[in-house]
Design an enzyme around this catalytic site. Structure first.
Site: not given
Ligand code: LLP
Length: 404
Positions: A233, A307, A311, A338-339
């Site tokens: 995160g 993205r 989002y 086409c969006e």
């Molecule tokens: N661990 C778990 C259980 C997770 O659900 C996630 C991400 C991570 C680790 C890795 O998180 P990071 O360090 O990458 O923030 N597609 C979205 C982000 C979805 C994240 C889902 N879970 C975007 O492009 O912002």
């Protein structure tokens, strides 16, 4: 990435020259940026000596995973596919954790057979299924239990995971109940408490709150955990605001916990490792001038990089060759799909652009190619890796005839 005499360079390679060799759009990664990110992550938590499990969902390119493995990282996977890919990259099963709210029996079976470090369960039903399979196999399975700490990580609403209304993990009461239930089980060994409160987190305070919740629950559960998996995160700088996560404060709060409980910490970073290592190189197909704005119609679209459409997230778009002819008119950078949501960015001014000019959409290494699709029956883009002055295609552009 940096400019030298108005020309954009990725490491030592002129970005525009790559677009002459490789069909646009394509993802372009920097090996040395990846290396720096991994080393910085390790440095930020060096007092904790954690196991770092790269979150494969953020980028699953085999070549990238092999590099990550070489730097000693493990993997956080969420499907049999990701587990197979991580194993194929040579990542040792004892450095792999398996998360996700909906693991199937087949996936659990497979994970147990591969002897991975932890299956991070997210519900009582799931642990019951793991238990049944473990009884059948006459095995003791190492499990993590994911806590939902009910913390708002104050990030994009669509990627928050740690509040009670989100589907992830179990609330405190159920967490404690499950711990009691499997306390003396001969088939389930709950060795890990896991959490993950969201993605693109730039404020350290939700993390500090999370650590307090964890400490409280360890006390209440009276369970001896061998691992605490803090998830990922950690947010990155997309170049749009100057906010940076305070790793020092986050790390110090973990160190305090470590002094009380001798556990091994696990992290599951995705974005902070790979996010800013890549750009998407794209070409202008047309500049369509309308009364109020210029539509810059690119050869990349939401199927290549999702993205912004999914989002509303903003990614800088920079020219591979700078000129000084600034045009004060609204510029809408859009793709051919086409969006109406097939739009990357809107800016109030930009340098003059024309057909075939090459641009770079920045910081697309995480949740970029993995979210690509064949929408509008467009082939997925290639991926290239730059290392100093060398260029390597690490995934070919999809062949249009094959997908048809
Ligand atoms: N661990 C778990 C259980 C997770 O659900 C996630 C991400 C991570 C680790 C890795 O998180 P990071 O360090 O990458 O923030 N597609 C979205 C982000 C979805 C994240 C889902 N879970 C975007 O492009 O912002």
């Amino acid at each position: 990435m940096r400019y030298n005499k108005h020309r954009l360079f990725i490491e030592k390679v002129n970005a525009q020259s790559i677009a002459k060799k490789v069909d646009t759009p394509f993802y372009c990664y920097s090996f040395n940026k990846l290396k720096t990110n991994i080393n910085n992550f390790k440095k930020n938590f060096n007092k904790i000596d954690p196991l770092i499990c790269f979150s494969v969902k953020s980028n699953n390119n085999l070549y990238i995973l092999r590099i990550i493995k070489k730097f000693g990282l493990g993997a956080d996977v969420v499907s049999k596919g990701e587990l197979l890919r991580a194993l194929k990259a040579g990542i040792s099963p004892n450095k792999i954790v398996f998360s996700g709210v909906g693991k199937t029996k087949e996936e659990i079976n497979f994970a147990i057979d591969k002897k991975i470090l932890l299956i991070n369960a997210e519900s009582e039903d799931e642990i019951n299924v793991i238990n049944k399979i473990a009884i059948k196999k006459k095995k003791k399975v190492n499990v993590g239990l994911r806590l939902n700490p009910n913390i708002d990580a104050k990030t994009l609403k669509k990627i928050s995971t740690g509040r009670n209304e989100d589907k992830f993990g179990v609330p405190e009461k159920i967490f404690l109940k499950i711990i009691r239930k499997f306390n003396s089980s001969s088939t389930i060994n709950i060795r890990c408490l896991s959490v993950h409160i969201g993605s693109q987190i730039l404020d350290h305070k939700p993390y500090l709150r999370m650590i307090r919740v964890i400490e409280n629950i360890i006390k209440k559960s009276k369970n001896k955990f061998d691992y605490i998996d803090l998830g990922g995160g950690m947010g990155i700088d997309y170049g749009l605001n100057s906010k940076k996560l305070n790793y020092k404060k986050y790390s110090s709060s973990i160190e305090r916990l470590l002094k009380k409980y001798k556990v091994k910490f696990i992290f599951e970073p995705g974005r902070s490792i790979i996010g800013d290592t890549a750009c998407l190189i794209t070409k202008v197909i047309y500049v369509k001038s309308s009364t109020k704005k210029n539509f810059i119609i690119l050869d990349s679209a939401m199927n290549d990089f999702m993205r912004p459409a999914l989002y509303g997230s903003l990614h800088r778009i920079i020219p591979t060759v700078k000129n000084n002819k600034i045009l004060k008119k609204i510029h809408d950078f859009v793709g051919p799909i086409c969006e109406t949501t097939d739009r990357f960015l809107t800016l109030k001014k930009y340098q003059q652009l024309k057909e075939n000019d090459t641009l770079a959409i920045c910081d697309v290494g995480a949740y970029g190619i993995v979210l690509a699709s064949n929408y509008n029956l467009r082939p997925k883009p290639a991926e290239v890796l730059i290392n100093n002055s060398s260029l390597k295609i690490i995934s070919k552009r999809e062949n249009i005839n094959k997908i048809i």
